[in-house]
Design a protein around this motif. Structure first.
Motif, PDB file in Angstrom:
ATOM      1  N   MET A 171       0.855  -1.132  -0.130  1.00 15.27           N
ATOM      2  CA  MET A 171      -0.093  -0.007  -0.095  1.00 15.27           C
ATOM      3  C   MET A 171       0.960   1.070   0.058  1.00 15.27           C
ATOM      4  O   MET A 171       0.312   2.359  -0.297  1.00 15.27           O
ATOM      5  N   PHE A 172       2.122   1.142   0.389  1.00 16.06           N
ATOM      6  CA  PHE A 172       2.895   2.285   0.641  1.00 16.06           C
ATOM      7  C   PHE A 172       3.768   2.575  -0.850  1.00 16.06           C
ATOM      8  O   PHE A 172       4.643   3.429  -0.903  1.00 16.06           O
ATOM      9  N   ASP A 173       3.732   1.535  -1.603  1.00 18.58           N
ATOM     10  CA  ASP A 173       4.788   1.442  -2.972  1.00 18.58           C
ATOM     11  C   ASP A 173       4.283   2.831  -3.654  1.00 18.58           C
ATOM     12  O   ASP A 173       3.135   3.455  -4.061  1.00 18.58           O
ATOM     13  N   LEU A 182      -2.935  -0.371  19.247  1.00 21.10           N
ATOM     14  CA  LEU A 182      -2.622  -1.975  19.006  1.00 21.10           C
ATOM     15  C   LEU A 182      -3.773  -2.653  18.435  1.00 21.10           C
ATOM     16  O   LEU A 182      -4.760  -2.203  18.715  1.00 21.10           O
ATOM     17  N   GLY A 183      -3.612  -3.637  17.938  1.00 23.86           N
ATOM     18  CA  GLY A 183      -4.871  -4.459  17.549  1.00 23.86           C
ATOM     19  C   GLY A 183      -5.741  -3.938  16.221  1.00 23.86           C
ATOM     20  O   GLY A 183      -6.911  -4.166  16.026  1.00 23.86           O
ATOM     21  N   VAL A 184      -4.898  -3.177  15.516  1.00 21.80           N
ATOM     22  CA  VAL A 184      -5.546  -2.591  14.339  1.00 21.80           C
ATOM     23  C   VAL A 184      -5.002  -2.525  12.900  1.00 21.80           C
ATOM     24  O   VAL A 184      -3.741  -3.171  12.904  1.00 21.80           O
ATOM     25  N   LYS A 185      -5.704  -2.709  11.966  1.00 17.57           N
ATOM     26  CA  LYS A 185      -5.451  -3.018  10.778  1.00 17.57           C
ATOM     27  C   LYS A 185      -5.348  -1.430   9.950  1.00 17.57           C
ATOM     28  O   LYS A 185      -6.243  -0.705  10.312  1.00 17.57           O
ATOM     29  N   ILE A 186      -4.313  -1.162   9.216  1.00 18.73           N
ATOM     30  CA  ILE A 186      -4.234   0.175   8.567  1.00 18.73           C
ATOM     31  C   ILE A 186      -4.526   0.232   6.987  1.00 18.73           C
ATOM     32  O   ILE A 186      -4.596  -0.721   6.553  1.00 18.73           O
ATOM     33  N   ASN A 187      -4.967   1.521   6.492  1.00 16.63           N
ATOM     34  CA  ASN A 187      -5.159   1.599   5.115  1.00 16.63           C
ATOM     35  C   ASN A 187      -4.471   2.855   5.003  1.00 16.63           C
ATOM     36  O   ASN A 187      -4.608   4.056   5.774  1.00 16.63           O
ATOM     37  N   TRP A 234      -7.575   3.578  10.289  1.00 14.14           N
ATOM     38  CA  TRP A 234      -7.510   2.205  11.156  1.00 14.14           C
ATOM     39  C   TRP A 234      -8.918   1.677  11.548  1.00 14.14           C
ATOM     40  O   TRP A 234      -9.555   2.314  11.906  1.00 14.14           O
ATOM     41  N   SER A 235      -8.716   0.457  11.678  1.00 10.90           N
ATOM     42  CA  SER A 235      -9.800  -0.338  12.274  1.00 10.90           C
ATOM     43  C   SER A 235      -9.444  -1.520  13.041  1.00 10.90           C
ATOM     44  O   SER A 235      -8.537  -1.984  12.848  1.00 10.90           O
ATOM     45  N   GLY A 236     -10.490  -1.843  14.191  1.00 11.47           N
ATOM     46  CA  GLY A 236     -10.016  -3.065  14.718  1.00 11.47           C
ATOM     47  C   GLY A 236     -10.484  -2.870  16.210  1.00 11.47           C
ATOM     48  O   GLY A 236     -11.481  -2.409  16.660  1.00 11.47           O
TER      49      GLY A 236
END
Length: 473
Positions: free
Chosen positions: A156-158, A235-240, A252-254
């Motif tokens: 996602m950071f490319d 902590l315990g999160v996924k990011i976009n 982020w969510s989670g």
């Protein structure tokens, strides 16, 4: 059909070492001391990871941050420093200047090697005993792989701007305005706290549920709480991530949800082994599910082959002293092959240089472990210094013999060494309590944990040892 002719050999050696980092240098020295003709191969000869992009530049940044922080909290001692001005450009210039001096020192050992014992270029395996290096063919009786690790960069950071790793963060000209740190491991937390103390708006994200890779839940929770006094940790999160002009939007969510814009992003979510271009498939080695050669940690030998591995590329213990030890073991066994002998490994020891420092020593506490606890909120010397917060948990077997510990406490790096040495010497909690503890020192803080272990193992100790030993003292 006629058999395929093997390419002509340009260089013969006993031991070829691929990679001139800490492990590679140790392997080459060890093999040469054992009488082997060595060849050190590296594509850059740019210095060790520790000196150039790891331990030393990060500690230089941490030192600047510590100074700024101490001035900011000096009012608790009745000392009013006024407005603290941080010259970010000067901070980063000092980091690079002293970093370059450390790199130059690391390169001296390479420069001392004769030209015939080093070769600059990218190495790849033709077979288990043959390497190709930019068109030249090397035949080596044994090979040591010491290629180190590389930053992990999510797709996602490319192509995004202002994306930093530990290989680029020390090259920025000035401090970021805001910084998202992806990864709450040792590297991410060290740099997050340093930048935060230098006035940067920092937020840390991690999919996991712990900080600093700590496996002891109580200590990890204590460290998490202390660090969040200075910067935010999710902590315990996924990011976009998405780019917006010169900034990056992170959602982020989670365990929590949100969105925030940052001028810079630091990727610190691990460093996988650097095997790019090595053509390991040509070696015949067994590889694990991550593509790393299967090896014996006591000999560093890959299977029963003439290939050995050492350092961060084996993805086992990515710390300098272990890389150096592994390199020495691998180099000696490569020189003596096929007479390969196991070596005793030292007690596991990993330290993160946050404030307070955290550390993992020995083995984690098992179900039957005796656990001693020292809490630092009321520890005498810690209160004097204004650092009275943190936790130490020490583990011992049923005889009171120390087996491990997890630390997040002031002067934790020094406690970690003391406990590691005690484990190495197979000492019991009682034996440590018999040692002198000067008053008032941080070291006195260990006594509560050691006494807890003694109580659990029903070891008795004299009344004189109780005098003046309350947690606050």
């Amino acid at each position: 059909m006629p058999s395929q002719q093997k390419p002509e050999i340009d260089i013969e050696c006993d031991v070829a070492v691929i990679g001139a980092g800490t492990a590679g240098l140790a392997a080459e020295r060890s093999a040469r001391r054992a009488g082997a003709r060595t060849l050190l191969i590296d594509d850059r000869f740019a210095g060790t990871t520790c000196a150039s992009i790891g331990c030393m530049p990060s500690k230089l940044l941490i030192a600047a941050a510590k100074t700024a922080h101490s001035m900011g909290v000096s009012s608790q001692f009745g000392i009013h420093a006024g407005n603290v001005t941080i010259d970010g450009k000067a901070v980063m210039e000092r980091v690079r200047t002293l970093r370059d001096a450390f790199v130059a020192s690391a390169l001296e050992s390479i420069e001392d090697l004769p030209d015939s014992a080093k070769l600059k270029g990218l190495a790849k395996f033709i077979s288990a005993d043959r390497l190709a290096v930019d068109g030249r063919i090397i035949h080596a009786r044994c090979v040591v792989i010491a290629t180190g690790s590389r930053p992990s960069i999510p797709k996602m950071f490319d192509g995004m701007k202002n994306i930093l790793t530990n290989e680029t963060v020390f090259e920025i000209d000035k401090l970021p305005f805001s910084l998202a740190v992806v990864g709450a491991g040792p590297l991410g937390l060290e740099l997050a706290q340093a930048f935060s103390r230098l006035g940067v708006d920092v937020t840390v994200f991690d999919e996991g549920d712990t900080v600093s890779a700590l496996k002891d839940h109580d200590v990890a929770k204590s460290l998490h709480t202390l660090l969040e006094r200075e910067f935010t940790i999710h902590l315990g999160v996924k990011i976009n991530a998405s780019q917006s002009d010169e900034t990056t939007d992170i959602s982020w969510s989670g365990a929590s949800e949100g969105k925030k814009r940052f001028t810079h992003v630091l990727l610190a979510a691990g460093r996988p082994p650097n095997f790019g271009g090595l053509d390991l498939a040509n070696t015949g080695l067994e590889l694990d599910e991550h593509g790393t050669p299967v090896f014996d940690s006591q000999t560093m030998q890959c299977g029963k082959s003439s290939i050995f591995i050492a350092g961060d590329c084996d993805a086992a213990l990515p710390v300098l002293h272990e890389a150096s030890a592994e390199g020495a073991i691998a180099g000696n066994n490569a020189a003596c092959f096929p007479d390969v002998r196991p070596s005793k490994r030292s007690t596991p020891l990993a330290i993160t240089f946050t404030d307070p420092p955290s550390a993992s020593i020995g083995v984690p506490a098992g179900k039957n472990a005796n656990v001693g606890v020292s809490e630092f909120s009321d520890q005498g010397r810690a209160k004097v210094e204004g650092h009275n917060a943190g936790l130490i948990r020490i583990y011992a077997d049923n005889e009171g013999r120390l087996t491990g510990a997890t630390i997040a406490a002031p002067e934790g790096e020094h406690f970690a060494h003391m406990i590691a040495w005690a484990i190495e010497d197979r000492q019991t909690a009682m034996q440590l309590l018999d040692k002198p503890f000067y008053h008032p020192t941080y070291e006195e803080g260990l006594r509560s944990a050691l006494k807890h272990i003694c109580d659990q193992t029903r070891l008795s100790f004299g009344q004189d040892r109780d005098a003046g030993s309350s947690p606050g003292v």
